[in-house]
Design an enzyme around this catalytic site. Structure first.
Site, PDB file in Angstrom:
ATOM      1  N   ASN A 188      16.835  24.910  29.178  1.00 28.01           N
ATOM      2  CA  ASN A 188      17.591  26.156  28.675  1.00 28.01           C
ATOM      3  C   ASN A 188      16.771  27.033  28.180  1.00 28.01           C
ATOM      4  OD1 ASN A 188      19.302  27.572  27.058  1.00 28.01           O
ATOM      5  ND2 ASN A 188      20.454  25.662  25.983  1.00 28.01           N
ATOM      6  N   CYS A 193      22.674  32.189  23.718  1.00 22.35           N
ATOM      7  CA  CYS A 193      22.797  31.820  25.208  1.00 22.35           C
ATOM      8  C   CYS A 193      23.942  32.540  25.997  1.00 22.35           C
ATOM      9  CB  CYS A 193      23.311  30.396  25.358  1.00 22.35           C
ATOM     10  SG  CYS A 193      22.152  29.407  24.693  1.00 22.35           S
ATOM     11  N   HIS A 210      25.324  29.442  32.497  1.00 19.26           N
ATOM     12  CA  HIS A 210      24.051  29.403  31.611  1.00 19.26           C
ATOM     13  C   HIS A 210      23.787  27.767  31.725  1.00 19.26           C
ATOM     14  CE1 HIS A 210      21.886  29.042  28.124  1.00 19.26           C
ATOM     15  NE2 HIS A 210      22.616  28.201  27.739  1.00 19.26           N
TER      16      HIS A 210
HETATM   17  O1  UT7 Z   1      22.955  26.587  25.139  1.00 19.29           O
HETATM   18  C1  UT7 Z   1      23.456  26.543  23.653  1.00 19.29           C
HETATM   19  C2  UT7 Z   1      24.706  25.707  23.504  1.00 19.29           C
HETATM   20  N1  UT7 Z   1      24.076  24.310  23.619  1.00 19.29           N
HETATM   21  C3  UT7 Z   1      24.686  23.348  24.318  1.00 19.29           C
HETATM   22  O2  UT7 Z   1      25.675  23.549  25.105  1.00 19.29           O
HETATM   23  C4  UT7 Z   1      24.134  22.158  24.234  1.00 19.29           C
HETATM   24  C5  UT7 Z   1      25.519  20.928  24.010  1.00 19.29           C
HETATM   25  N2  UT7 Z   1      25.108  19.429  23.923  1.00 19.29           N
HETATM   26  C6  UT7 Z   1      24.426  18.815  24.527  1.00 19.29           C
HETATM   27  O3  UT7 Z   1      24.038  19.248  25.774  1.00 19.29           O
HETATM   28  C7  UT7 Z   1      24.292  17.356  24.371  1.00 19.29           C
HETATM   29  O4  UT7 Z   1      25.132  16.997  23.070  1.00 19.29           O
HETATM   30  C8  UT7 Z   1      22.820  16.822  24.044  1.00 19.29           C
HETATM   31  C9  UT7 Z   1      22.131  16.916  25.421  1.00 19.29           C
HETATM   32  C10 UT7 Z   1      22.349  17.830  23.227  1.00 19.29           C
HETATM   33  C11 UT7 Z   1      22.938  15.579  23.507  1.00 19.29           C
HETATM   34  O5  UT7 Z   1      23.570  14.596  24.414  1.00 19.29           O
HETATM   35  P1  UT7 Z   1      25.006  13.686  23.867  1.00 19.29           P
HETATM   36  O6  UT7 Z   1      25.178  12.900  25.163  1.00 19.29           O
HETATM   37  O7  UT7 Z   1      25.737  14.399  23.094  1.00 19.29           O
HETATM   38  O8  UT7 Z   1      24.119  12.519  22.895  1.00 19.29           O
HETATM   39  P2  UT7 Z   1      24.190  12.512  21.393  1.00 19.29           P
HETATM   40  O9  UT7 Z   1      23.576  13.591  20.398  1.00 19.29           O
HETATM   41  O10 UT7 Z   1      25.514  11.791  21.189  1.00 19.29           O
HETATM   42  O11 UT7 Z   1      23.054  11.197  21.229  1.00 19.29           O
HETATM   43  C12 UT7 Z   1      23.503   9.849  21.684  1.00 19.29           C
HETATM   44  C13 UT7 Z   1      22.423   8.952  21.169  1.00 19.29           C
HETATM   45  C14 UT7 Z   1      21.963   9.030  19.881  1.00 19.29           C
HETATM   46  O12 UT7 Z   1      21.771   7.646  19.406  1.00 19.29           O
HETATM   47  P3  UT7 Z   1      22.872   6.678  18.427  1.00 19.29           P
HETATM   48  O13 UT7 Z   1      23.274   7.467  17.432  1.00 19.29           O
HETATM   49  O14 UT7 Z   1      23.765   6.629  19.631  1.00 19.29           O
HETATM   50  O15 UT7 Z   1      22.169   5.598  18.527  1.00 19.29           O
HETATM   51  C15 UT7 Z   1      20.962   9.994  19.881  1.00 19.29           C
HETATM   52  O16 UT7 Z   1      20.051   9.557  18.390  1.00 19.29           O
HETATM   53  O17 UT7 Z   1      21.024   9.410  21.789  1.00 19.29           O
HETATM   54  C16 UT7 Z   1      20.259   9.497  20.876  1.00 19.29           C
HETATM   55  N3  UT7 Z   1      19.190  10.703  21.213  1.00 19.29           N
HETATM   56  C17 UT7 Z   1      18.199  10.223  22.042  1.00 19.29           C
HETATM   57  N4  UT7 Z   1      17.682   9.479  22.689  1.00 19.29           N
HETATM   58  C18 UT7 Z   1      16.681   9.548  23.537  1.00 19.29           C
HETATM   59  C19 UT7 Z   1      19.330  12.144  21.227  1.00 19.29           C
HETATM   60  N5  UT7 Z   1      18.473  12.550  21.605  1.00 19.29           N
HETATM   61  C20 UT7 Z   1      17.596  11.657  22.343  1.00 19.29           C
HETATM   62  C21 UT7 Z   1      16.434  11.731  23.115  1.00 19.29           C
HETATM   63  N6  UT7 Z   1      16.045  10.647  23.736  1.00 19.29           N
HETATM   64  N7  UT7 Z   1      15.822  12.883  23.240  1.00 19.29           N
END
Ligand code: UT7
Length: 335
Positions: free
Chosen positions: A285, A114, A255
């Site tokens: 992204n 990125c 980004h």
């Molecule tokens: O560009 C390169 C660098 N990358 C980034 O900067 C990305 C950085 N990370 C992020 O943007 C975020 O961490 C994400 C958008 C990827 C995820 O958001 P989050 O708020 O960190 O969610 P999480 O991974 O902690 O997941 C929270 C919950 C989980 O369920 P439990 O374990 O709390 O029951 C996930 O399983 O949301 C669940 N989950 C989803 N639910 C519905 C994960 N993906 C999804 C989904 N739809 N697509």
């Protein structure tokens, strides 16, 4: 002697026509529009159905050349930032060179995920500042759909395909163009965002394919925590180094990985949302393409004006991150 600067003299971008909406993804994995929008800010993204990353590069470059009214033979160097090259080799830059007919150019690919465009912009600027070349094409392009696992809801909602390019040329005015940059990497971040298969560590086998190792792996939460701090800190650092207040900055060009990371960066800089380029809602992204895609779209709309200070900022796999300060020079197409 005054320092020769690299200025952006043309921009161009290309996004494929096919749109993949949150509603489409709801039919593919266990997710929903509300979750995606509140956690990421994404509504839809573009998918390249036919062709490869080089085609994204070519379409973006053709637009750029039309706007600059020059022939491809005038380009001397092509740097393609990408993590989705057409093939391991030859470099996508060579494929682009041939496809656009840049018969006087050499080129290479640069891999910084990125942060790829920022790394490539800084690299390209060095060739201008040294006096070695006068027309350097810097492209950020990724066909992320080629490495996204559309059964993995953690990652498939995030990414899209796009390509965008800028042309760097010299200026004798030391107060314009790329004025400053800070680039970083921290390899300990590799554990949290990578693609395991396909390289020399895990060459392709039936087993690597069965284990889905040729797709993006991301521990989103871990990356998120570091990204928020990294992008905000480096953006604040570039302002401090150049004695800029929030009022001095016309645009933040971040980004586009997550709207929450973008907002945290703007907040740390003390910059209002109205001065932040945001198109993550429509493209997701697009990895190396996000920053030049913003530049090209905002320029096209007549919102980038000569004399403006703009701060580019990124954070991505590696980890790699950084920021750059550009004094914009390219005339507003609407003026
Ligand atoms: O560009 C390169 C660098 N990358 C980034 O900067 C990305 C950085 N990370 C992020 O943007 C975020 O961490 C994400 C958008 C990827 C995820 O958001 P989050 O708020 O960190 O969610 P999480 O991974 O902690 O997941 C929270 C919950 C989980 O369920 P439990 O374990 O709390 O029951 C996930 O399983 O949301 C669940 N989950 C989803 N639910 C519905 C994960 N993906 C999804 C989904 N739809 N697509």
């Amino acid at each position: 002697m005054a320092k020769r600067r690299a200025v952006i003299t043309a921009v161009g971008h290309y996004v494929p026509e096919k749109v993949l909406t949150n509603a489409d993804l709801e039919k593919m994995v266990d997710t929903n529009d509300e979750w995606i929008q509140t956690r990421t800010g994404i509504r839809e993204r573009r998918i390249l159905e036919q062709g490869a990353t080089s085609d994204l590069c070519v379409r973006a470059t053709q637009k750029l050349l039309e706007r600059r009214k020059i022939d491809a033979t005038e380009i001397e160097l092509i740097i393609v930032a990408t993590v989705t090259p057409d093939m391991f080799f030859p470099a996508t830059a060579c494929i682009v060179q041939e496809k656009i007919g840049a018969t006087n150019a050499w080129g290479y690919d640069l891999s910084a995920a990125c942060s790829g465009f920022l790394y490539a912009l800084v690299a390209g600027a060095q060739f201008i500042e040294s006096g070695a070349y006068s027309k350097v094409l810097v492209i950020g392009a990724d066909k992320m759909s080629s490495i996204v696992d559309y059964t993995d809801r953690n990652t498939c909602i995030l990414f899209g395909d796009a390509g965008a390019a800028v042309l760097l040329e010299p200026s004798d005015n030391p107060h314009e163009g790329l004025l400053d940059h800070r680039l970083y990497c921290d390899g300990s971040g590799g554990a949290y965002l990578h693609m395991k298969g396909g390289g020399s560590l895990n060459p392709p086998t039936h087993e690597t394919v069965d284990k889905r190792m040729h797709y993006i792996y991301q521990d989103g939460k871990s990356v998120f925590k570091v990204a928020v701090i990294g992008m905000a800190e480096v953006s604040a650092e570039i302002m401090k180094r150049n004695n800029l207040t929030a009022d001095d900055v016309a645009w933040l060009v971040p980004h586009q990985a997550n709207l929450r990371i973008i907002d945290a960066t703007a907040e740390r800089m003390g910059i209002d949302r109205s001065k932040v380029m945001i198109n993550i809602d429509t493209y997701g992204n697009t990895t190396a393409a996000t920053i030049p895609l913003c530049l090209s779209e905002w320029w096209e709309r007549g919102e980038l004006k000569p004399g403006q200070n703009i701060v580019l900022a990124s954070f991505g796999a590696g980890y790699t991150w950084g920021a750059a300060l550009v004094k914009w020079t390219l005339d507003n197409p609407k003026s």
